[in-house]
Design an enzyme around this catalytic site. Structure first.
Site, short mmCIF file in Angstrom:
data_model
loop_
_atom_site.label_atom_id
_atom_site.label_comp_id
_atom_site.label_asym_id
_atom_site.label_seq_id
_atom_site.Cartn_x
_atom_site.Cartn_y
_atom_site.Cartn_z
N ASP A 1 0.86 -1.18 0.00
CA ASP A 1 0.00 0.00 0.00
C ASP A 1 0.89 1.23 0.00
O ASP A 1 1.44 1.60 1.04
CB ASP A 1 -0.93 0.02 1.21
CG ASP A 1 -2.02 1.10 1.08
OD1 ASP A 1 -1.73 2.16 0.49
OD2 ASP A 1 -3.15 0.87 1.55
N ARG B 1 -13.58 -4.66 -5.18
CA ARG B 1 -14.39 -4.21 -6.30
C ARG B 1 -14.05 -5.02 -7.54
O ARG B 1 -12.88 -5.32 -7.80
CB ARG B 1 -14.16 -2.71 -6.59
CG ARG B 1 -14.94 -1.77 -5.68
CD ARG B 1 -16.43 -1.85 -5.93
NE ARG B 1 -17.23 -0.95 -5.13
CZ ARG B 1 -17.72 -1.23 -3.93
NH1 ARG B 1 -17.47 -2.41 -3.37
NH2 ARG B 1 -18.49 -0.35 -3.28
N ASP C 1 -15.98 -12.18 -4.56
CA ASP C 1 -17.25 -11.68 -4.07
C ASP C 1 -17.75 -10.52 -4.93
O ASP C 1 -18.88 -10.06 -4.75
CB ASP C 1 -17.11 -11.22 -2.60
CG ASP C 1 -18.43 -10.83 -1.97
OD1 ASP C 1 -19.37 -11.65 -2.03
OD2 ASP C 1 -18.53 -9.71 -1.43
N GLU D 1 -22.11 -6.60 -12.40
CA GLU D 1 -22.92 -7.18 -11.33
C GLU D 1 -24.40 -6.94 -11.60
O GLU D 1 -24.81 -5.79 -11.80
CB GLU D 1 -22.51 -6.59 -9.98
CG GLU D 1 -21.10 -6.98 -9.59
CD GLU D 1 -20.73 -6.62 -8.14
OE1 GLU D 1 -21.59 -6.06 -7.43
OE2 GLU D 1 -19.60 -6.92 -7.74
N HIS E 1 -21.46 -10.76 -3.88
CA HIS E 1 -21.18 -9.45 -3.28
C HIS E 1 -21.92 -9.30 -1.95
O HIS E 1 -22.61 -8.31 -1.71
CB HIS E 1 -21.55 -8.32 -4.24
CG HIS E 1 -20.82 -7.03 -3.93
ND1 HIS E 1 -20.65 -6.02 -4.85
CD2 HIS E 1 -20.21 -6.60 -2.80
CE1 HIS E 1 -19.98 -5.02 -4.30
NE2 HIS E 1 -19.70 -5.35 -3.04
N ALA F 1 -20.18 -8.29 3.19
CA ALA F 1 -20.51 -7.36 4.27
C ALA F 1 -21.96 -7.45 4.71
O ALA F 1 -22.46 -6.55 5.38
CB ALA F 1 -20.19 -5.92 3.85
#
Length: 322
Positions: free
Chosen positions: A170, A231, A255, A260, A279, A282
């Site tokens: 990162d 994503r 996921d 989509e 997806h 969460a």
């Protein structure tokens, strides 16, 4: 003030808004024309997964904030919100645990293939367990985490609990922060070559579109497992299909998808070494409750009580000068 809910949320979110004396409208028809009509006099919008076109925003002269029921915001034009001086909120603290657990579920299932053992046992073939394909431990394996925000850090914490070696790519997080959390910073190419497992937690933007592609798969071990709960579009799906089909990597868990919902004839559906979910990483009950509360608090506090507002949940706080 009037709040528009674009998509359904848990009742606990409604209770937050009612307790602050907001009027609430729930919009289920998400066509552009209906959104323009229904939201024309709202001060705030709670947004699930529907697209929020700029022309809808133009039709809402009182609009001060749009808050996402989640952390991604690729269904709204942030630059346009900045131009209009409209805040963009997210539920930054609500979903890390659920997504991190989903990642670990992918890792474990793709390593153990528990469904094959279950099937063999149910078929009365208990003594044939020696015929099952090899399965593997997470212990002492190298995991590369791409993106080290709240979710990436939550995944790292759980991987460390399995005694995995955690490496982080990162460029926007300092090495000191990464090391302080028991992980090692690493360059992307070095990380791809070293990893036994990869978990993606990057935003989708011009820099990260097709970030994982044919060249990336060539750098990976043929035993690598890659998981994307961030994503769709960060992994090039055609390149992933080719890598899985040709066994350039061991397995993948997705996921999220470029489109989509994905088309029913998606080539990945025919492969045995990919695990797919809709997806919903969460969408545990606990996470849906937390997100509903947090998103409604963000909208309400922004409109009526900024002293209670968690500014870290406002993506464009600097642009708005708050």
């Amino acid at each position: 003030m009037k709040i528009g809910l674009v998509g359904s949320i848990h009742e606990l979110g409604w209770e937050v808004l009612r307790s602050q004396d907001h009027s609430i409208i729930e919009v289920t028809d998400i066509s552009t024309g209906n959104l323009k009509k229904e939201l024309s006099d709202v001060s705030g919008i709670v947004l699930r997964t529907a697209q929020m076109p700029n022309e809808v925003i133009d039709a809402c002269p009182n609009l001060q904030i749009i808050a996402r029921h989640g952390v991604g915001y690729d269904n709204v034009d942030l630059n346009y919100l900045n131009e209009k001086k409209i805040a963009l909120g997210v539920t930054g603290t609500a979903n890390a645990v659920s997504v991190a657990e989903h990642v670990m579920t992918f890792f474990l299932q793709l390593s153990k293939n528990i469904h094959l053992s279950d099937e063999l046992t149910r078929k009365g073939k208990f003594q044939e367990k020696g015929n099952l394909p090899s399965f593997f431990e997470l212990y002492q394996k190298n995991v590369l985490i791409l993106g080290f925000g709240r979710i990436g850090q939550a995944v790292a914490k759980r991987c460390l609990g399995f005694d995995m070696n955690v490496y982080v790519y990162d460029p926007y997080v300092s090495s000191d922060v990464i090391k302080k959390l028991g992980c090692q910073p690493i360059l992307i190419k070095d990380g791809l070559m070293l990893a036994d497992f990869i978990s993606i937690h990057l935003p989708l933007n011009d820099e990260t579109k097709n970030f994982i592609n044919t060249n990336s798969f060539l750098d990976m071990k043929d035993s690598c497992v890659i998981v994307n709960t961030a994503r769709g579009g960060i992994i090039n799906e055609q390149d992933l299909y080719n890598a899985l089909k040709d066994k350039k990597i061991r397995a993948a868990g997705l996921d999220v998808y470029e489109q989509e919902p994905p088309p029913s004839d998606h080539p990945l559906f025919d492969l045995p070494n990919v695990l797919l979910t809709p997806h919903n990483a969460a969408l545990t009950l606990e996470c849906r409750m937390r997100m509903a509360i947090e998103v409604c608090e963000t909208v309400s506090y922004y409109l009526k009580n900024k002293e209670k507002l968690n500014l870290q949940n406002i993506i464009n706080r600097k642009e708005l000068g708050i």
